[in-house]
Design an enzyme around this catalytic site. Structure first.
Site, PDB file in Angstrom:
ATOM      1  N   HIS A  48      -7.066   6.855   2.573  1.00  0.00           N
ATOM      2  CA  HIS A  48      -5.927   7.552   1.990  1.00  0.00           C
ATOM      3  C   HIS A  48      -6.134   7.629   0.477  1.00  0.00           C
ATOM      4  CE1 HIS A  48      -3.972   7.388   5.844  1.00  0.00           C
ATOM      5  NE2 HIS A  48      -3.980   6.064   5.862  1.00  0.00           N
ATOM      6  N   GLU A 151      -3.901  -2.544  13.636  1.00  0.00           N
ATOM      7  CA  GLU A 151      -2.698  -1.762  13.342  1.00  0.00           C
ATOM      8  C   GLU A 151      -2.254  -0.903  14.522  1.00  0.00           C
ATOM      9  OE1 GLU A 151      -3.702   0.433   9.809  1.00  0.00           O
ATOM     10  OE2 GLU A 151      -5.670   1.021  10.549  1.00  0.00           O
ATOM     11  N   ASP A 176       1.320   0.915   9.699  1.00  0.00           N
ATOM     12  CA  ASP A 176       0.827   1.627  10.881  1.00  0.00           C
ATOM     13  C   ASP A 176       1.119   0.849  12.153  1.00  0.00           C
ATOM     14  OD1 ASP A 176      -0.290   4.165  10.252  1.00  0.00           O
ATOM     15  OD2 ASP A 176      -1.919   3.171   9.197  1.00  0.00           O
TER      16      ASP A 176
END
Length: 263
Positions: A48, A151, A176
């Site tokens: 990200h 996650e 997540d």
């Protein structure tokens, strides 16, 4: 000769390993964070944020030269991505959504030179580790840190098998995880899953790690027994600090979205 990696050294000492999250491709910000006392690692976020492969080499060197370990998060478990990241001198590698032992086994193989794995030889630019070529290769398999993110419910279910797959660190992505579980962040179900992962790490002698947004969250996780915790992100620190100063100056509330994560 072993590679001298600050994060591995910190973990071996049994002391808490506090780190930070870098989402902006700035060597100045990276160096500033890494120079902060008691920071032993900085996560270079290639999943990200705004960082891509072209930034890895400069960022790893900026962080390592400031006394912290650069850990690169790649966007997926593809072996070519892992190889490219490690060849820039990362002290460790993080892979998101490691949802099964099979995925984790593939990650470990991609991180290690033969016969233990399938990583191709080309450490021409691993300056951030303090070693190149054959000297680097001689210690890389043993010294570089492999972190996989837990996650997803599948990963929680398989956690006892995952921690047996040659990794060093099981790193919980709590946001997540809550989304993929379909439960509220911090709910009983969410915290039970986190506790299960922590217990599995302790049983297997692996590093238990988790992402946090601020010092209060990080202190809670360290108190629970986590070994490695992020204390903030670059973008959250910038926006929160600016908002606080603006509010103090104007007497009016100033809010920014920061990283976009919310508890």
């Amino acid at each position: 000769m072993p590679l001298d990696l600050p994060l591995r050294r910190q973990l071996a000492s049994g002391k808490p390993a506090a780190g930070a999250w870098l989402t902006l491709p700035s060597t100045a910000i990276a160096r500033t964070i890494a120079n902060t006392q008691n920071i032993s690692w900085v996560l270079i976020d290639g999943e990200h944020g705004l960082i891509n492969e072209s930034h890895f080499y400069d960022l790893t060197n900026a962080i390592a030269s400031s006394g912290a370990s650069p850990i690169i998060r790649v966007p997926a478990e593809e072996s070519w991505l892992i190889k490219r990241a490690l060849d820039t001198g990362a002290h460790g590698l993080m892979v998101p959504m490691a949802n099964s032992p099979e995925i984790v086994r593939k990650v470990v193989e991609a991180c290690k030179y033969p016969p233990a794995g399938i990583r191709g030889f080309g450490p021409m630019f691993t300056h951030a580790t303090g070693a190149l070529g054959g000297t680097y290769k001689a210690s890389a398999n043993e010294d570089l840190l492999i972190a996989v993110q837990i996650e997803h419910p599948n990963a929680v279910k398989e956690i006892d098998a995952i921690v047996q797959e040659g990794i060093d660190i099981a790193f919980i992505g709590p946001f997540d995880l809550s989304v993929s579980m379909g439960v509220d962040f911090g709910s009983d179900e969410h915290e039970a899953a986190i506790a299960k992962i922590l217990a599995a790490c302790k049983k297997a002698g692996k590093t238990a790690a988790i992402f946090c947004l601020n010092g209060e969250q990080a202190a809670k996780r360290f108190a629970q027994g986590f070994d490695m915790v992020s204390v903030t992100t670059d973008i959250d620190t910038i926006t929160d600090g600016f908002a606080a100063a603006l509010s103090a100056a104007t007497g009016q509330s100033a809010k920014f979205t920061g990283s976009g994560y919310s508890t």
